[in-house]
Design a protein around this motif. Sequence first.
Motif, PDB file in Angstrom:
ATOM      1  N   LYS A  60     -11.237  89.373  48.221  1.00  0.00           N
ATOM      2  CA  LYS A  60     -12.533  90.183  47.453  1.00  0.00           C
ATOM      3  C   LYS A  60     -13.806  89.145  47.469  1.00  0.00           C
ATOM      4  O   LYS A  60     -14.147  88.576  46.666  1.00  0.00           O
ATOM      5  CB  LYS A  60     -12.273  90.453  46.222  1.00  0.00           C
ATOM      6  N   CYS A  61     -14.199  88.770  48.728  1.00  0.00           N
ATOM      7  CA  CYS A  61     -15.085  87.461  48.725  1.00  0.00           C
ATOM      8  C   CYS A  61     -16.369  87.724  48.039  1.00  0.00           C
ATOM      9  O   CYS A  61     -17.121  86.928  47.409  1.00  0.00           O
ATOM     10  CB  CYS A  61     -15.541  87.314  50.236  1.00  0.00           C
ATOM     11  N   LYS A  62     -16.844  89.079  47.883  1.00  0.00           N
ATOM     12  CA  LYS A  62     -17.947  89.512  47.000  1.00  0.00           C
ATOM     13  C   LYS A  62     -17.763  88.736  45.628  1.00  0.00           C
ATOM     14  O   LYS A  62     -18.826  88.722  44.775  1.00  0.00           O
ATOM     15  CB  LYS A  62     -18.191  90.883  46.914  1.00  0.00           C
ATOM     16  N   ASN A  63     -16.551  88.912  45.013  1.00  0.00           N
ATOM     17  CA  ASN A  63     -16.404  88.376  43.752  1.00  0.00           C
ATOM     18  C   ASN A  63     -15.976  86.962  43.584  1.00  0.00           C
ATOM     19  O   ASN A  63     -15.707  86.564  42.519  1.00  0.00           O
ATOM     20  CB  ASN A  63     -15.087  89.372  42.716  1.00  0.00           C
ATOM     21  N   CYS A  64     -16.156  86.298  44.744  1.00  0.00           N
ATOM     22  CA  CYS A  64     -15.471  84.868  44.692  1.00  0.00           C
ATOM     23  C   CYS A  64     -16.628  84.022  44.170  1.00  0.00           C
ATOM     24  O   CYS A  64     -17.653  83.911  44.455  1.00  0.00           O
ATOM     25  CB  CYS A  64     -15.472  84.388  46.094  1.00  0.00           C
ATOM     26  N   PHE A  65     -16.099  83.027  43.043  1.00  0.00           N
ATOM     27  CA  PHE A  65     -16.829  82.078  42.408  1.00  0.00           C
ATOM     28  C   PHE A  65     -17.005  80.845  43.067  1.00  0.00           C
ATOM     29  O   PHE A  65     -17.118  79.827  42.682  1.00  0.00           O
ATOM     30  CB  PHE A  65     -16.455  82.078  41.051  1.00  0.00           C
TER      31      PHE A  65
ATOM     32  N   PHE B  14     -17.517  76.735  48.849  1.00  0.00           N
ATOM     33  CA  PHE B  14     -16.527  75.909  49.305  1.00  0.00           C
ATOM     34  C   PHE B  14     -15.684  76.569  50.338  1.00  0.00           C
ATOM     35  O   PHE B  14     -14.861  75.758  50.801  1.00  0.00           O
ATOM     36  CB  PHE B  14     -15.878  75.443  48.207  1.00  0.00           C
ATOM     37  N   CYS B  15     -15.717  77.830  50.775  1.00  0.00           N
ATOM     38  CA  CYS B  15     -14.703  78.289  51.586  1.00  0.00           C
ATOM     39  C   CYS B  15     -14.790  77.976  53.053  1.00  0.00           C
ATOM     40  O   CYS B  15     -15.865  78.382  53.651  1.00  0.00           O
ATOM     41  CB  CYS B  15     -14.983  80.049  51.383  1.00  0.00           C
ATOM     42  N   VAL B  16     -13.924  77.587  53.649  1.00  0.00           N
ATOM     43  CA  VAL B  16     -13.695  77.259  54.985  1.00  0.00           C
ATOM     44  C   VAL B  16     -13.676  78.448  55.883  1.00  0.00           C
ATOM     45  O   VAL B  16     -14.180  78.597  56.903  1.00  0.00           O
ATOM     46  CB  VAL B  16     -12.349  76.533  55.288  1.00  0.00           C
TER      47      VAL B  16
HETATM   48  S1  SF4 Z   1     -12.141  81.537  48.923  1.00  0.00           S
HETATM   49 FE1  SF4 Z   1     -13.151  82.398  50.668  1.00  0.00          FE
HETATM   50  S2  SF4 Z   1     -11.645  84.042  51.447  1.00  0.00           S
HETATM   51 FE2  SF4 Z   1     -11.061  83.501  49.603  1.00  0.00          FE
HETATM   52  S3  SF4 Z   1     -12.023  85.002  48.393  1.00  0.00           S
HETATM   53 FE3  SF4 Z   1     -13.423  83.040  48.132  1.00  0.00          FE
HETATM   54  S4  SF4 Z   1     -14.686  83.523  49.975  1.00  0.00           S
HETATM   55 FE4  SF4 Z   1     -13.118  84.877  50.280  1.00  0.00          FE
END
Ligand code: SF4
Length: 211
Positions: free
Chosen positions: A195-200, A204-206
Amino acid sequence: MLIRTPKEVKEIKKRFLTHYPNAKTELNYSDLYQLLVAVILSAQCTDKRVNLITPKLFQKYPTIFDLAKAEVKDVEELIKSCTYFSNKAKHLVNMAKMVVEEYKGEIPKDEKELVKLPGVGKKSANVVMIEYFGKNLMAVDTHVFRVSHRLGLSSAKTPDKTQQELTTLFKTDLNKLHHAMVLFGRYICTAKEPKCKNCFLKEFCVKERDT
Ligand code: SF4
């Protein structure tokens, strides 16, 4: 390999602790015996499934002494909806026997002793110590492993190595971070369709960067 700067690690840590201030296991238990049994059952099985199984199991075997006297086939019957139930039934009875015979019925309160028990690996021992004793330890399950890699906190090939890397990076609050990362992996950064839209932690996401 991406190396997170100390500043980035600090920020990731802060966000995990802020978003999950009171994170704890979703396994139901009321004492150390029940927690240990639930953790053994939860290997390769969901907490939800384990929580459906344990009430009847604990009703029939309310203490470690009862479980030590159990017939493996009777335990199998009660846990048969769990993955690897046959092995787990053997482990549970043998674990209980060992605790009764070698530890006078007292479950050891040390991860180095816990791993000597049948069915208890390093991860399970650490989970028990984290959850029950709030010990500053990291445990890497499938969620923590995935999340660590997606956030560039580890590129290690094994959970053991990832555990060492996270321990070195975060140093403190490892128990809280373990729970936070499990919940984050279970409900936001899921294996399929995260759920990348809700990701805080998006920046930092590779994974995001590579897609
Ligand atoms: S860490 Fe990356 S893959 Fe995982 S929810 Fe967040 S944006 Fe998406």
